[in-house]
Design a protein around this motif. Structure first.
Motif, PDB file in Angstrom:
ATOM      1  N   LEU A  39       0.762  -1.306   0.028  1.00  0.00           N
ATOM      2  CA  LEU A  39      -0.058   0.181  -0.131  1.00  0.00           C
ATOM      3  C   LEU A  39       0.879   1.230  -0.016  1.00  0.00           C
ATOM      4  CD1 LEU A  39      -2.999  -0.895   2.493  1.00  0.00           C
ATOM      5  CD2 LEU A  39      -2.971  -0.639  -0.010  1.00  0.00           C
ATOM      6  N   ARG A  40       1.938   1.314   0.877  1.00  0.00           N
ATOM      7  CA  ARG A  40       2.893   2.328   0.874  1.00  0.00           C
ATOM      8  C   ARG A  40       3.681   2.597  -0.269  1.00  0.00           C
ATOM      9  NH1 ARG A  40       1.964   5.907   5.302  1.00  0.00           N
ATOM     10  NH2 ARG A  40       0.848   4.727   6.607  1.00  0.00           N
ATOM     11  N   ASN A  41       3.759   1.506  -0.884  1.00  0.00           N
ATOM     12  CA  ASN A  41       4.481   1.589  -2.523  1.00  0.00           C
ATOM     13  C   ASN A  41       3.733   2.202  -3.294  1.00  0.00           C
ATOM     14  OD1 ASN A  41       6.727   0.971  -3.651  1.00  0.00           O
ATOM     15  ND2 ASN A  41       6.282  -1.462  -3.750  1.00  0.00           N
ATOM     16  N   GLU A  42       2.368   2.159  -3.230  1.00  0.00           N
ATOM     17  CA  GLU A  42       1.624   2.943  -4.104  1.00  0.00           C
ATOM     18  C   GLU A  42       1.663   4.253  -4.136  1.00  0.00           C
ATOM     19  OE1 GLU A  42      -0.813   1.529  -6.460  1.00  0.00           O
ATOM     20  OE2 GLU A  42       0.493  -0.097  -6.214  1.00  0.00           O
ATOM     21  N   ILE A  43       1.997   4.966  -2.999  1.00  0.00           N
ATOM     22  CA  ILE A  43       2.080   6.327  -2.696  1.00  0.00           C
ATOM     23  C   ILE A  43       3.199   6.766  -3.651  1.00  0.00           C
ATOM     24  CG2 ILE A  43       2.691   8.088  -1.008  1.00  0.00           C
ATOM     25  CD1 ILE A  43       0.024   6.542  -0.449  1.00  0.00           C
ATOM     26  N   LEU A  44       4.180   6.247  -3.952  1.00  0.00           N
ATOM     27  CA  LEU A  44       5.187   6.741  -4.849  1.00  0.00           C
ATOM     28  C   LEU A  44       4.539   7.033  -6.245  1.00  0.00           C
ATOM     29  CD1 LEU A  44       7.913   4.299  -4.098  1.00  0.00           C
ATOM     30  CD2 LEU A  44       7.952   6.451  -3.301  1.00  0.00           C
ATOM     31  N   LYS A  45       3.488   6.610  -6.564  1.00  0.00           N
ATOM     32  CA  LYS A  45       2.895   6.808  -7.869  1.00  0.00           C
ATOM     33  C   LYS A  45       2.060   7.776  -7.995  1.00  0.00           C
ATOM     34  CE  LYS A  45       3.299   1.746  -8.596  1.00  0.00           C
ATOM     35  NZ  LYS A  45       2.230   0.636  -8.615  1.00  0.00           N
ATOM     36  N   LYS A  46       1.691   8.460  -6.836  1.00  0.00           N
ATOM     37  CA  LYS A  46       0.674   9.261  -6.820  1.00  0.00           C
ATOM     38  C   LYS A  46       0.969  10.825  -7.439  1.00  0.00           C
ATOM     39  CE  LYS A  46      -1.820   6.799  -3.954  1.00  0.00           C
ATOM     40  NZ  LYS A  46      -2.992   6.192  -4.236  1.00  0.00           N
ATOM     41  N   GLN A  47       0.126  11.133  -8.386  1.00  0.00           N
ATOM     42  CA  GLN A  47       0.253  12.398  -9.233  1.00  0.00           C
ATOM     43  C   GLN A  47      -0.369  13.622  -8.693  1.00  0.00           C
ATOM     44  OE1 GLN A  47       2.294  12.824 -11.480  1.00  0.00           O
ATOM     45  NE2 GLN A  47       3.198  10.760 -11.348  1.00  0.00           N
ATOM     46  N   ARG A  48      -1.383  13.471  -7.931  1.00  0.00           N
ATOM     47  CA  ARG A  48      -2.020  14.680  -7.581  1.00  0.00           C
ATOM     48  C   ARG A  48      -2.540  14.755  -6.208  1.00  0.00           C
ATOM     49  NH1 ARG A  48      -6.296  17.360 -11.797  1.00  0.00           N
ATOM     50  NH2 ARG A  48      -4.393  17.502 -12.906  1.00  0.00           N
ATOM     51  N   ILE A  49      -1.859  15.478  -5.306  1.00  0.00           N
ATOM     52  CA  ILE A  49      -1.852  15.468  -4.059  1.00  0.00           C
ATOM     53  C   ILE A  49      -2.562  16.601  -3.332  1.00  0.00           C
ATOM     54  CG2 ILE A  49      -0.540  14.965  -1.914  1.00  0.00           C
ATOM     55  CD1 ILE A  49       1.227  14.002  -4.828  1.00  0.00           C
ATOM     56  N   VAL A  50      -3.514  16.350  -2.526  1.00  0.00           N
ATOM     57  CA  VAL A  50      -4.189  17.540  -1.789  1.00  0.00           C
ATOM     58  C   VAL A  50      -3.414  17.343  -0.516  1.00  0.00           C
ATOM     59  CG1 VAL A  50      -6.137  18.374  -0.760  1.00  0.00           C
ATOM     60  CG2 VAL A  50      -6.266  17.282  -3.155  1.00  0.00           C
ATOM     61  N   ILE A  51      -3.350  18.656   0.350  1.00  0.00           N
ATOM     62  CA  ILE A  51      -2.575  18.498   1.762  1.00  0.00           C
ATOM     63  C   ILE A  51      -3.278  19.481   2.407  1.00  0.00           C
ATOM     64  CG2 ILE A  51      -0.687  18.917   2.949  1.00  0.00           C
ATOM     65  CD1 ILE A  51       1.195  17.928   0.718  1.00  0.00           C
ATOM     66  N   LYS A  52      -3.776  19.020   3.578  1.00  0.00           N
ATOM     67  CA  LYS A  52      -4.517  19.998   4.568  1.00  0.00           C
ATOM     68  C   LYS A  52      -3.915  20.204   5.878  1.00  0.00           C
ATOM     69  CE  LYS A  52      -7.460  20.795   8.129  1.00  0.00           C
ATOM     70  NZ  LYS A  52      -7.563  19.913   9.506  1.00  0.00           N
ATOM     71  N   ILE A  53      -3.752  21.593   6.151  1.00  0.00           N
ATOM     72  CA  ILE A  53      -3.230  21.809   7.334  1.00  0.00           C
ATOM     73  C   ILE A  53      -4.103  22.604   8.336  1.00  0.00           C
ATOM     74  CG2 ILE A  53      -1.817  23.917   6.429  1.00  0.00           C
ATOM     75  CD1 ILE A  53       0.478  22.379   8.477  1.00  0.00           C
ATOM     76  N   GLY A  54      -4.145  22.480   9.467  1.00  0.00           N
ATOM     77  CA  GLY A  54      -5.159  22.963  10.313  1.00  0.00           C
ATOM     78  C   GLY A  54      -4.511  24.166  11.094  1.00  0.00           C
ATOM     79  N   SER A  55      -5.429  25.118  11.567  1.00  0.00           N
ATOM     80  CA  SER A  55      -4.964  26.316  12.223  1.00  0.00           C
ATOM     81  C   SER A  55      -3.866  25.906  13.471  1.00  0.00           C
ATOM     82  CB  SER A  55      -6.054  27.162  13.036  1.00  0.00           C
ATOM     83  OG  SER A  55      -6.917  27.230  11.779  1.00  0.00           O
TER      84      SER A  55
ATOM     85  N   ARG B 244       7.287   5.655   3.048  1.00  0.00           N
ATOM     86  CA  ARG B 244       7.448   5.296   4.360  1.00  0.00           C
ATOM     87  C   ARG B 244       6.165   5.132   5.387  1.00  0.00           C
ATOM     88  NH1 ARG B 244      12.418   9.143   5.417  1.00  0.00           N
ATOM     89  NH2 ARG B 244      12.476   8.259   7.436  1.00  0.00           N
ATOM     90  N   LYS B 245       6.300   4.268   6.500  1.00  0.00           N
ATOM     91  CA  LYS B 245       4.926   4.253   7.228  1.00  0.00           C
ATOM     92  C   LYS B 245       4.916   5.237   8.130  1.00  0.00           C
ATOM     93  CE  LYS B 245       3.803  -0.623   6.926  1.00  0.00           C
ATOM     94  NZ  LYS B 245       3.646  -1.880   7.448  1.00  0.00           N
ATOM     95  N   TYR B 246       4.298   6.511   7.868  1.00  0.00           N
ATOM     96  CA  TYR B 246       3.942   7.315   8.833  1.00  0.00           C
ATOM     97  C   TYR B 246       2.309   7.490   8.810  1.00  0.00           C
ATOM     98  CZ  TYR B 246       8.624   8.712   9.797  1.00  0.00           C
ATOM     99  OH  TYR B 246      10.192   8.729  10.028  1.00  0.00           O
ATOM    100  N   GLY B 247       1.770   7.947   9.975  1.00  0.00           N
ATOM    101  CA  GLY B 247       0.297   8.158   9.996  1.00  0.00           C
ATOM    102  C   GLY B 247      -0.497   6.789   9.550  1.00  0.00           C
ATOM    103  N   THR B 248      -1.707   7.170   9.576  1.00  0.00           N
ATOM    104  CA  THR B 248      -2.644   5.941   9.061  1.00  0.00           C
ATOM    105  C   THR B 248      -3.013   6.268   7.771  1.00  0.00           C
ATOM    106  OG1 THR B 248      -3.517   5.988  11.408  1.00  0.00           O
ATOM    107  CG2 THR B 248      -4.974   5.176   9.582  1.00  0.00           C
ATOM    108  N   LEU B 249      -2.921   5.051   7.040  1.00  0.00           N
ATOM    109  CA  LEU B 249      -3.508   5.481   5.643  1.00  0.00           C
ATOM    110  C   LEU B 249      -4.642   4.487   5.186  1.00  0.00           C
ATOM    111  CD1 LEU B 249      -2.678   5.227   2.490  1.00  0.00           C
ATOM    112  CD2 LEU B 249      -1.833   3.111   2.729  1.00  0.00           C
ATOM    113  N   PHE B 250      -5.800   5.340   4.701  1.00  0.00           N
ATOM    114  CA  PHE B 250      -7.309   4.722   4.237  1.00  0.00           C
ATOM    115  C   PHE B 250      -7.038   4.488   2.814  1.00  0.00           C
ATOM    116  CE2 PHE B 250      -9.328   5.754   8.293  1.00  0.00           C
ATOM    117  CZ  PHE B 250      -8.416   6.630   8.799  1.00  0.00           C
ATOM    118  N   LYS B 251      -7.078   3.174   2.556  1.00  0.00           N
ATOM    119  CA  LYS B 251      -7.160   2.696   1.029  1.00  0.00           C
ATOM    120  C   LYS B 251      -8.292   3.058   0.199  1.00  0.00           C
ATOM    121  CE  LYS B 251      -6.271  -1.659  -1.489  1.00  0.00           C
ATOM    122  NZ  LYS B 251      -7.429  -1.082  -2.378  1.00  0.00           N
ATOM    123  N   ALA B 252      -7.862   3.594  -0.708  1.00  0.00           N
ATOM    124  CA  ALA B 252      -8.988   3.999  -2.076  1.00  0.00           C
ATOM    125  C   ALA B 252      -9.932   2.805  -2.150  1.00  0.00           C
ATOM    126  CB  ALA B 252      -8.391   4.660  -2.866  1.00  0.00           C
ATOM    127  N   ASN B 253     -11.257   2.965  -2.146  1.00  0.00           N
ATOM    128  CA  ASN B 253     -11.814   1.931  -2.541  1.00  0.00           C
ATOM    129  C   ASN B 253     -13.142   2.567  -3.590  1.00  0.00           C
ATOM    130  OD1 ASN B 253     -11.492  -0.620  -1.523  1.00  0.00           O
ATOM    131  ND2 ASN B 253     -11.750   0.523   0.518  1.00  0.00           N
TER     132      ASN B 253
END
Ligand code: GLU
Length: 289
Positions: free
Chosen positions: A4-20, A261-270
């Motif tokens: 699953l983490r290996n798949e992250i390397l292939k990601k092309q469009r990433i949304v990153i959210k940061i809170g106040s 790398r294994k950081y955080g909790t990954l929720f797999k796309a379905n």
């Protein structure tokens, strides 16, 4: 590295959210420029790899309040008009800082502000989608927030966890990263239960995990808490994006995640073709009323 983490390397469009809370100094509520700098550098570096990046950032109200804080008494801070005015002040200030920082890394940033109406209304949603698509094809980094200046309870999305998942849907992103002040999902509240185990990966978002999320919320960290993160997870995974909840304590966690790398909790796309995001957003509001 797990598959699953290996798949992250292939990601092309990433949304990153940061809170106040991740952008401010706890002691004063003032902006943490070091964290913002690292955030901007991490995003630019993803962009430099030829990937698309979208930032969903909070902070408008907090920054605005800080700017006028000296002239106001505490009781007035809860008033809607005051909050909206603060958002107007704070959003512009926030963008000024982001623009300056992105420019230092030779990237162009753009501001996109939306409300719940933008998403529910077919024409507005279509327009927003087109704007994102055009910005991304121009190589620009969109910076998104709720349009808190005009938004009231009736028309707001209300939290940026949900907003970031909506943005992932509108842009067809394949990864959403929620940076928060928690490490991710636990089986129970880690503050009260030393046996609480950390969940690294969620293959399918079942009731069992949603129950765990309720308990993790018990630790009461993060503005949106775990509830809004589960709403985001439901939207993101259903539209076909992986989602990761990770701790923003060290913002460099972004490139560690992107390295698989294994950081955080990954929720797999379905991906579920029957999932109707707009109806889902509407149903959220109905249950609240
Ligand atoms: N849109 C709000 C702001 O910029 C924040 C909402 C949230 O943190 O979820 O102040």
């Amino acid at each position: 590295m797990s598959s699953l983490r290996n798949e992250i390397l292939k990601k092309q469009r990433i949304v990153i959210k940061i809170g106040s809370s991740s952008l401010q100094h706890k002691e004063t509520g003032d902006l943490d420029y070091t964290k913002m700098e690292v955030l901007v550098r991490e995003l630019c570096n993803i962009r430099n790899q030829g990937k698309d990046v979208i930032l969903v950032t909070s902070g408008a109200i907090a920054v605005g309040k800080k700017a006028v804080g000296a002239f106001r008494v505490k009781e007035e801070e809860g008033h809607l008009g005051f909050k909206q005015a603060c958002a107007a002040i704070g959003q512009a200030k926030l963008m000024m800082i982001y623009q300056k920082m992105f420019a230092e890394y030779n990237q162009t940033a753009a501001q996109v502000l939306v409300t719940r109406d933008t998403i529910i209304n077919d024409l507005s949603r279509y327009n927003a989608k087109n704007t994102f698509s055009e910005l991304l094809s121009l190589g620009v980094i969109p910076i998104v927030n709720e349009n808190d200046t005009v938004s009231t309870y009736e028309i707001e999305i209300g939290d940026n966890d949900t907003l970031s998942a909506i943005v992932a849907a509108l842009t067809g992103a394949d990864l959403l990263i929620l940076l928060s002040d928690i490490d991710g999902l636990y089986t129970d509240d880690p503050r009260t239960n030393p046996q609480a185990a950390f969940i690294e990966e969620v293959e399918v978002l079942t009731e069992e995990y949603l129950d765990m999320a309720k308990k993790t919320t018990g630790s009461n960290v993060g503005t949106g808490g775990m509830n809004t993160k589960m709403i985001a997870a439901r939207i993101a995974t259903n539209i076909g994006a992986d989602m990761i909840i990770a701790n923003s304590e060290d913002i460099r966690i972004i490139h560690r995640i992107m390295d698989g790398r294994k950081y955080g909790t990954l929720f797999k796309a379905n991906k579920d073709d029957d999932f109707r995001m707009v109806s889902y957003i509407q149903s959220l509001h109905e249950t609240e009323n």
